[in-house]
Design an enzyme around this catalytic site. Sequence first.
Site, mmCIF file in Angstrom:
data_model
loop_
_atom_site.group_PDB
_atom_site.id
_atom_site.type_symbol
_atom_site.label_atom_id
_atom_site.label_comp_id
_atom_site.label_asym_id
_atom_site.label_seq_id
_atom_site.Cartn_x
_atom_site.Cartn_y
_atom_site.Cartn_z
ATOM 1 N N SER A 136 0.869 -1.167 0.000
ATOM 2 C CA SER A 136 0.000 0.000 0.000
ATOM 3 C C SER A 136 0.912 1.225 0.000
ATOM 4 C CB SER A 136 -0.876 -0.019 1.256
ATOM 5 O OG SER A 136 -1.605 1.180 1.369
ATOM 6 N N LYS A 162 -1.077 -1.121 -4.436
ATOM 7 C CA LYS A 162 -2.262 -0.324 -4.070
ATOM 8 C C LYS A 162 -1.806 1.104 -3.881
ATOM 9 C CE LYS A 162 -4.664 0.089 0.353
ATOM 10 N NZ LYS A 162 -5.303 -0.693 1.439
ATOM 11 N N LYS A 164 -3.056 5.097 -2.785
ATOM 12 C CA LYS A 164 -4.093 5.844 -2.097
ATOM 13 C C LYS A 164 -4.558 6.970 -3.006
ATOM 14 C CE LYS A 164 -4.039 3.877 2.032
ATOM 15 N NZ LYS A 164 -5.249 3.308 2.664
ATOM 16 N N ASP A 189 -7.224 2.911 -3.179
ATOM 17 C CA ASP A 189 -7.955 2.982 -1.907
ATOM 18 C C ASP A 189 -8.272 4.440 -1.596
ATOM 19 O OD1 ASP A 189 -8.984 2.713 0.645
ATOM 20 O OD2 ASP A 189 -7.187 1.807 1.529
ATOM 21 N N GLU A 214 -11.079 0.469 -3.376
ATOM 22 C CA GLU A 214 -11.356 0.180 -1.962
ATOM 23 C C GLU A 214 -12.028 1.365 -1.278
ATOM 24 O OE1 GLU A 214 -7.831 -1.253 -0.028
ATOM 25 O OE2 GLU A 214 -8.601 -0.922 1.988
ATOM 26 N N ASP A 239 -13.615 -1.842 3.177
ATOM 27 C CA ASP A 239 -12.679 -1.874 4.298
ATOM 28 C C ASP A 239 -13.417 -1.323 5.523
ATOM 29 O OD1 ASP A 239 -10.709 -1.244 6.214
ATOM 30 O OD2 ASP A 239 -9.341 -0.253 4.834
ATOM 31 N N LYS A 263 -9.475 -6.811 8.135
ATOM 32 C CA LYS A 263 -8.483 -6.331 9.094
ATOM 33 C C LYS A 263 -8.810 -6.906 10.461
ATOM 34 C CE LYS A 263 -7.110 -2.038 6.831
ATOM 35 N NZ LYS A 263 -7.348 -0.582 6.760
ATOM 36 N N GLY A 291 -3.782 -3.890 6.263
ATOM 37 C CA GLY A 291 -2.752 -3.518 7.226
ATOM 38 C C GLY A 291 -3.076 -2.182 7.859
#
Length: 369
Positions: A136, A162, A164, A189, A214, A239, A263, A291
């Site tokens: 990520s 991934k 952001k 995400d 996400e 998530d 998670k 994570g």
Amino acid sequence: MLIAKVELREIRLPLIHFFETSFGRTTVRRILLVRVTDKEGAEGWGECTAGEGPFYSYEWVETAWPTIKTFLAPMVIGKEFESAAETWGLMKAVRGHRMAKAAIENACWDLEAKRLRMPLWKHLGGTQAEISCGVSIGIQDTPQALLEKIEVELAAGYQRIKIKIKPGWDLKIIAQVRDKFPEIRLMADANSAYTLADAALFKELDQYNLMMVEQPLAHDDIFDHAELQRQIKTPVCLDESIHSSEDAKHAIQLGAGRIINLKLGRVGGHTQAKEVERVCRENNIPVWCGGMLESGIGRAHNIAMATLAGFTLPGDVSASSRYWAEDIINPPVTVSKNGTISVPDKAGIGFEVNQRRIDSLTVRTEFIS
Ligand code: OSB
Ligand code: MG
């Protein structure tokens, strides 16, 4: 099992590189660790995944600490119970605060596995001795910095990237990443930075062949996510919205997404995580391990969870050296050139806790008995 003592610790652990999401930037982690000791003196460790502020969720270090101290630890201490799976039931009277609960429960699972001389992952029912890893990558200061980071992680072998996103750092960035890396497994995400009014943007996103997007919409929503999923081809992954197996069932029934980021802290520990994994597996919904910038103890628990059969996509569990100059476990978590982690076969979480390192990072300690 009879827990005699709970130890709470806060450590400060500086990140090698800041981590930025749509809700903010982290440079130093404040991490709450929990150690449980049973009446024979056996120990287990857990990590609370609550953040430095109430931004990812309402829980943060300063809610978790007093919730554990005042309510959760006293509910567990001195009670005779059969197995770690029962910890959840002992703490049932407290609503929410799942990250705080998970810290205690996971410590009990580590302790129990150690007493059974079993690796935690086998004790949980895991079936995969090797797990697949992605990374990520946070929002960077420049697009160039992001492209360079992606290059480094791909060279290290990670199986998917991934990134952001947030308003102003989304379509244009993804177009640049796709232009430079046309074939990679890529996802984005948003950490709840958008609303349904942005549906057109997500339709545009369809052209970039992302594995998933996400948590595009509100942290507590599944209804609008279902509407968005109807309008776009890219699979939606949830998530923040999923706290329990009931949430997972409802989201699946509503069509709010096609993938779930599981998670351990967010759902309240290993017993709840196993339930979410089971519901998803029975409904053919792939899950992967999310994570929360964990230190080695939380990371080891994540690795154990990710061995369950339903974890079929690369997770956000990556090498210790991506986060810390020195981790608090030995050996640190390492990732192979194929982007996999070999799950340790030692008892409990399977890594040695570096007490000296933890002591040197500790800013406060409290014992509850
Ligand atoms: O949304 O998955 C997230 C980190 C902190 C809070 C939320 C998230 C994340 C990550 C980091 O994406 C994953 C990791 O490398 O630990
Ligand atoms: Mg996320």
